[in-house]
Design a protein around this motif. Structure first.
Motif, mmCIF file in Angstrom:
data_model
loop_
_atom_site.group_PDB
_atom_site.id
_atom_site.type_symbol
_atom_site.label_atom_id
_atom_site.label_comp_id
_atom_site.label_asym_id
_atom_site.label_seq_id
_atom_site.Cartn_x
_atom_site.Cartn_y
_atom_site.Cartn_z
ATOM 1 N N TYR A 166 0.838 -1.198 0.000
ATOM 2 C CA TYR A 166 0.000 0.000 0.000
ATOM 3 C C TYR A 166 0.877 1.254 0.000
ATOM 4 O O TYR A 166 0.653 2.186 -0.774
ATOM 5 C CB TYR A 166 -0.935 0.013 1.220
ATOM 6 N N GLU A 167 1.882 1.280 0.867
ATOM 7 C CA GLU A 167 2.759 2.447 0.968
ATOM 8 C C GLU A 167 3.499 2.699 -0.339
ATOM 9 O O GLU A 167 3.635 3.854 -0.769
ATOM 10 C CB GLU A 167 3.740 2.265 2.121
ATOM 11 N N LYS A 168 3.966 1.629 -0.972
ATOM 12 C CA LYS A 168 4.682 1.779 -2.239
ATOM 13 C C LYS A 168 3.770 2.388 -3.300
ATOM 14 O O LYS A 168 4.155 3.343 -3.981
ATOM 15 C CB LYS A 168 5.206 0.415 -2.702
ATOM 16 N N LEU A 169 2.554 1.864 -3.417
ATOM 17 C CA LEU A 169 1.617 2.383 -4.411
ATOM 18 C C LEU A 169 1.187 3.807 -4.075
ATOM 19 O O LEU A 169 1.060 4.656 -4.963
ATOM 20 C CB LEU A 169 0.393 1.463 -4.511
ATOM 21 N N GLU A 170 0.963 4.068 -2.815
ATOM 22 C CA GLU A 170 0.514 5.400 -2.392
ATOM 23 C C GLU A 170 1.604 6.443 -2.641
ATOM 24 O O GLU A 170 1.317 7.565 -3.064
ATOM 25 C CB GLU A 170 0.114 5.356 -0.914
ATOM 26 N N LYS A 171 2.864 6.074 -2.410
ATOM 27 C CA LYS A 171 3.967 7.003 -2.689
ATOM 28 C C LYS A 171 4.028 7.365 -4.166
ATOM 29 O O LYS A 171 4.416 8.474 -4.526
ATOM 30 C CB LYS A 171 5.303 6.384 -2.268
ATOM 31 N N ASN A 172 3.640 6.415 -5.018
ATOM 32 C CA ASN A 172 3.637 6.652 -6.462
ATOM 33 C C ASN A 172 2.327 7.251 -6.946
ATOM 34 O O ASN A 172 2.154 7.472 -8.147
ATOM 35 C CB ASN A 172 3.912 5.340 -7.216
ATOM 36 N N GLY A 173 1.390 7.490 -6.033
ATOM 37 C CA GLY A 173 0.104 8.059 -6.411
ATOM 38 C C GLY A 173 -0.738 7.096 -7.238
ATOM 39 O O GLY A 173 -1.592 7.521 -8.006
ATOM 40 N N ASP A 174 -0.499 5.799 -7.080
ATOM 41 C CA ASP A 174 -1.182 4.783 -7.883
ATOM 42 C C ASP A 174 -2.403 4.234 -7.147
ATOM 43 O O ASP A 174 -2.287 3.454 -6.215
ATOM 44 C CB ASP A 174 -0.204 3.647 -8.200
#
Length: 99
Positions: free
Chosen positions: A34-42
């Motif tokens: 979740y954090e990885k995707l959220e950091k990328n705005g995905d």
């Protein structure tokens, strides 16, 4: 539907320590993804179209993890530190790995 952190922990009262490790890892994996995707705005995943959305699961999974870790610590101490169990694949503590 999400359950309370206390009800969540209750589900694992009879779980083995290895099962608790798997559940901890599952929660951490979700949080990291979740954090990885959220950091990328995905937010393109279809999961954003179902409820509870990932943002809600992220928050509740942190609560679940916070509930699970002290339970794991106590179980580990009881069974492995002060008990006779070991995470090692050997049958008994102190046994040579070549046996």
């Amino acid at each position: 539907m999400m359950i309370s952190p206390q009800s969540y922990r209750k589900q694992f009262e009879n779980a083995s320590y290895e099962e608790l490790m798997e559940e901890r890892d599952r929660l951490i994996h979700f949080l990291q993804e979740y954090e990885k995707l959220e950091k990328n705005g995905d937010r393109s995943s279809p999961e954003w179209n179902i409820h509870p959305q990932p943002i809600v699961r992220y928050q509740i999974y942190m609560d679940y993890l916070a509930e699970l870790l002290p339970f794991m610590r106590d179980k580990y101490n009881r069974e492995y530190v002060y008990g006779e169990k070991t995470l090692c694949l050997q049958k008994h503590r102190g046994e040579s790995a070549t046996k």
